[in-house]
Design an enzyme around this catalytic site. Structure first.
Site, PDB file in Angstrom:
ATOM      1  N   GLY A  65       1.051   1.159  -6.096  1.00  0.00           N
ATOM      2  CA  GLY A  65       1.278   3.002  -6.799  1.00  0.00           C
ATOM      3  C   GLY A  65       0.908   2.878  -8.164  1.00  0.00           C
ATOM      4  O   GLY A  65       2.090   2.264  -9.205  1.00  0.00           O
ATOM      5  N   CYS A  92       3.927  -4.850  -4.840  1.00  0.00           N
ATOM      6  CA  CYS A  92       3.736  -4.440  -5.569  1.00  0.00           C
ATOM      7  C   CYS A  92       4.967  -2.916  -6.227  1.00  0.00           C
ATOM      8  O   CYS A  92       6.371  -3.047  -5.694  1.00  0.00           O
ATOM      9  CB  CYS A  92       2.758  -4.083  -6.459  1.00  0.00           C
ATOM     10  SG  CYS A  92       2.610  -3.214  -9.273  1.00  0.00           S
ATOM     11  N   TYR A  93       4.947  -1.493  -6.388  1.00  0.00           N
ATOM     12  CA  TYR A  93       5.176  -0.194  -6.138  1.00  0.00           C
ATOM     13  C   TYR A  93       6.113  -0.738  -5.234  1.00  0.00           C
ATOM     14  O   TYR A  93       7.559  -0.585  -5.182  1.00  0.00           O
ATOM     15  CB  TYR A  93       4.868   1.210  -6.242  1.00  0.00           C
ATOM     16  CG  TYR A  93       5.547   2.006  -6.208  1.00  0.00           C
ATOM     17  CD1 TYR A  93       6.005   2.668  -7.552  1.00  0.00           C
ATOM     18  CD2 TYR A  93       6.266   2.574  -4.430  1.00  0.00           C
ATOM     19  CE1 TYR A  93       7.039   3.385  -7.011  1.00  0.00           C
ATOM     20  CE2 TYR A  93       7.104   3.550  -4.522  1.00  0.00           C
ATOM     21  CZ  TYR A  93       7.286   4.091  -5.595  1.00  0.00           C
ATOM     22  OH  TYR A  93       7.972   5.135  -5.460  1.00  0.00           O
ATOM     23  N   HIS A 179      -0.813  -8.962  -6.035  1.00  0.00           N
ATOM     24  CA  HIS A 179      -2.084  -8.049  -5.959  1.00  0.00           C
ATOM     25  C   HIS A 179      -2.808  -8.713  -4.779  1.00  0.00           C
ATOM     26  O   HIS A 179      -4.034  -9.472  -4.977  1.00  0.00           O
ATOM     27  CB  HIS A 179      -3.299  -6.833  -6.774  1.00  0.00           C
ATOM     28  CG  HIS A 179      -2.310  -5.589  -6.528  1.00  0.00           C
ATOM     29  ND1 HIS A 179      -1.982  -4.168  -5.873  1.00  0.00           N
ATOM     30  CD2 HIS A 179      -1.654  -5.276  -7.630  1.00  0.00           C
ATOM     31  CE1 HIS A 179      -1.153  -3.684  -6.222  1.00  0.00           C
ATOM     32  NE2 HIS A 179      -1.197  -3.931  -8.156  1.00  0.00           N
ATOM     33  N   GLU A 181      -4.254  -8.192  -2.006  1.00  0.00           N
ATOM     34  CA  GLU A 181      -5.403  -7.982  -1.671  1.00  0.00           C
ATOM     35  C   GLU A 181      -7.104  -7.763  -2.020  1.00  0.00           C
ATOM     36  O   GLU A 181      -7.838  -7.674  -1.984  1.00  0.00           O
ATOM     37  CB  GLU A 181      -5.444  -6.149  -1.213  1.00  0.00           C
ATOM     38  CG  GLU A 181      -5.248  -4.709  -2.579  1.00  0.00           C
ATOM     39  CD  GLU A 181      -3.925  -5.694  -2.423  1.00  0.00           C
ATOM     40  OE1 GLU A 181      -3.011  -6.499  -2.248  1.00  0.00           O
ATOM     41  OE2 GLU A 181      -3.400  -4.286  -3.141  1.00  0.00           O
ATOM     42  N   ASP A 238     -24.434   4.976  10.810  1.00  0.00           N
ATOM     43  CA  ASP A 238     -23.105   5.355  11.455  1.00  0.00           C
ATOM     44  C   ASP A 238     -23.578   5.954  12.208  1.00  0.00           C
ATOM     45  O   ASP A 238     -23.423   5.546  13.319  1.00  0.00           O
ATOM     46  CB  ASP A 238     -22.744   6.351  10.311  1.00  0.00           C
ATOM     47  CG  ASP A 238     -22.335   5.288   9.453  1.00  0.00           C
ATOM     48  OD1 ASP A 238     -22.026   4.092   8.927  1.00  0.00           O
ATOM     49  OD2 ASP A 238     -21.816   6.069   7.810  1.00  0.00           O
ATOM     50  N   LYS A 380     -16.729   0.579   7.036  1.00  0.00           N
ATOM     51  CA  LYS A 380     -18.058   0.072   7.583  1.00  0.00           C
ATOM     52  C   LYS A 380     -18.343  -0.971   8.103  1.00  0.00           C
ATOM     53  O   LYS A 380     -19.617  -1.038   8.953  1.00  0.00           O
ATOM     54  CB  LYS A 380     -18.402   0.474   5.628  1.00  0.00           C
ATOM     55  CG  LYS A 380     -19.589   0.330   5.946  1.00  0.00           C
ATOM     56  CD  LYS A 380     -20.547   2.100   6.625  1.00  0.00           C
ATOM     57  CE  LYS A 380     -21.779   2.576   5.671  1.00  0.00           C
ATOM     58  NZ  LYS A 380     -22.575   3.727   6.109  1.00  0.00           N
TER      59      LYS A 380
END
Ligand code: XMP
Length: 524
Positions: A65, A92-93, A179, A181, A238, A380
């Protein structure tokens, strides 16, 4: 209309709670977890404890964050999350909050780290299991941990960051300053998988088949033995996947409505008829509302007014059609998880409205129907995977995004039937040539735009004074940012030649070489 409640009546699978502490990457973390076939949900900190208690919880990830743990507006994480007896990974945060809360110390870093760094792995176990030596990671922090709480050990460090990875294996608390990710962290996926599989022992069984079974059961439960559903089918991925899931669940008690607004691309209506009416044998109503839309758009040039007009006419048409199904008490929608996640806006305030994307296809407020949203828990990528699994071919599943207002936002200036037809033909040449050359792979969108400009040309010794069209071809990960894409010169030449030779009324083709930002993908 009743409130959109979650259609999922059975318990969610065992999985991970991601607490969004204001990061721009919360959804990326979730995608990584789901890619590892583990179920997860995202919650803001003030809802995290409630969700954690409701879920069959295998572990918690505290995201990064923008705040400092000492800042007044720092997100408040409920400390009880550390008392639930499940593994916790702070990123991180999240790591800094854990350290500060458990008796460590966090300070402004002497040397802030943004971007690439190399961590030295000192203990290749736990979240670093089987990751040896050095590995490149992505850092983005101004504060850093100065001392770690009792019970924690160092697993990896960098020259300037002594606590790049820490862990307390007894309590199963883990922290990463980097990070994992983002793709720049070369072995980030493995780190996340280690946490999920080795540390949390989370079941890795979130697969297309099981997702479909689960959603089908949920729809049946919600709709009951004789409930009927009306679904607005656009032909996009979708609503198409939602339609097929609903059909699996309730068969011909599903009624699909496709609205031809006159702003569709070449062959779009016919493709929907063939696939859903023909191949899938769905009860499909095709509404020819071209005149209604074009009449309402007459004289309108302003982009936002176009969107509003189209949104309103759509609602009128859809409502009229939906109420014809007297027994239908449910409205199907292809809403995705990113639309329902409640997250902290990354930097406090709300984002400025650049374009009102979501005003088209907005629902008739007074339709007294309950919502059925079989994709409400999916990203998605997962919807595409399920689409493939359900037999929807690549033209639907890998279809490039097409805006709700259709060609209206690609015809600059006033919209007339003739201008729609000009653009439709130019666009068809553009897309089919790009696809034939195999250049569509890796592109996000590729289309033609009709400009509000006439220019002088010369054809067969005759002066021409006709419209100009522009090719817009971009690559992107998520439409938030985009790069204009470079196509081979011969391909561009072929497209340009064909448009000018075959589309009478266009005598000039130009290429858009603007990225986003500062441009947007669509011209309006
Ligand atoms: P922009 O033009 O803002 O587009 O860079 C980002 C993505 O959103 C799509 N887009 C829309 N989609 N209704 C939609 O459903 C709209 O009004 C709309 N405007 C833009 C665009 O095609 C791109 O994928």
């Amino acid at each position: 209309m009743s409130a959109p409640t979650s259609p999922i009546v059975e318990a969610a699978p065992r999985g991970i709670l991601i607490v969004d502490l204001g990061t721009q990457y919360a959804q990326l973390i979730a995608r990584r977890v789901r890619e590892a076939r583990v179920w997860c949900e995202i919650a803001p900190p003030h809802r995290a404890l409630e969700r954690a208690k409701d879920m069959d919880l295998a572990g918690i990830i505290l995201s990064g964050g923008p705040a400092s743990v000492y800042a007044e507006d720092a997100p408040e994480v409920p400390v009880e999350l550390l008392e639930l007896g499940v593994p916790v990974l702070g990123i991180c945060y999240g790591l800094q909050w854990m350290c500060q809360t458990l008796g460590g110390q966090v300070n402004p870093a002497d040397s802030r780290e943004f971007g690439r760094a190399s961590i030295r792995i000192e203990n290749p176990t736990g979240v670093l299991d089987s990751i040896d030596g050095h590995t490149v990671v992505w850092m983005s922090h101004g504060d850093q941990v100065a001392s770690i709480p009792t019970g924690f050990e160092v697993y990896a460090s960098t020259e300037t960051c002594p606590f790049a990875v820490i862990g307390d294996p007894a309590r199963n608390f883990w922290g990463l300053q980097f990070h994992p990710e983002v793709t720049h962290s070369v072995r980030g996926r493995e780190v996340i998988e280690n946490f999920l599989v080795r540390v949390c022992a989370a079941p890795a069984d979130w697969r297309p088949g099981s997702i479909v079974d689960r959603e089908v059961r949920a729809v049946r439960e919600q709709v009951g033995e004789d409930g009927e559903v009306v679904l607005g089918l656009s032909g996009g991925v979708d609503s198409s996947v939602a339609a097929v899931i609903l059909q699996h669940a309730i068969g011909d008690r599903l009624h699909c409505v496709f609205v031809d607004n006159g702003l569709l691309r070449h062959g779009e209506r016919e493709a929907v008829e063939t696939l859903f009416g023909g191949h899938f044998h769905m009860d499909l109503t095709v509404v020819d509302a071209r005149k209604e839309f074009l009449d309402a758009l007459a004289g309108v040039s302003d982009p936002e007014t176009k969107r509003k007009v189209i949104g309103k006419v759509f609602v009128d048409v859809f409502k009229r059609e939906a109420t014809r199904f007297e027994n239908a008490n449910f409205l199907g929608q292809g809403t995705l998880y990113p639309d329902v996640i409640e997250s902290i806006a990354a930097h406090g305030g709300s984002t400025a409205v650049i374009k009102s994307h979501h005003n088209v296809g907005g629902l008739p407020e007074d339709l007294e129907m309950d919502l059925v949203e079989p994709l409400r828990e999916l990203f998605k990528d997962e919807v595409r995977e399920i689409g493939r699994h359900l037999g929807l071919g690549s033209p639907v599943v890998d279809r490039q995004p097409f805006p709700g207002p259709g060609l209206a936002v690609r015809i600059l200036g006033e919209i007339t039937e003739e201008r729609c037809e000009l653009l439709r033909r130019a666009d068809h040449i553009t897309t089919s040539e790009i696809e034939k050359a195999g250049e569509d792979k890796g592109l996000w969108q590729y289309f033609a735009v009709l400009l509000p400009t006439k220019s002088v040309g010369v054809m067969g010794d005759q002066r021409t004074y006709e419209d100009a069209c522009c090719l817009r071809v971009v690559s992107s990960e998520d439409a938030m940012t985009a790069d204009w894409a470079y196509l081979p010169q011969e391909l561009l030449a072929r497209i340009s030649n064909r448009i000018i030779n075959e589309v009478r009324g266009i005598n000039r083709v130009v290429l858009d070489i603007t990225s986003k930002p500062p441009g947007t993908i669509e011209w309006e």
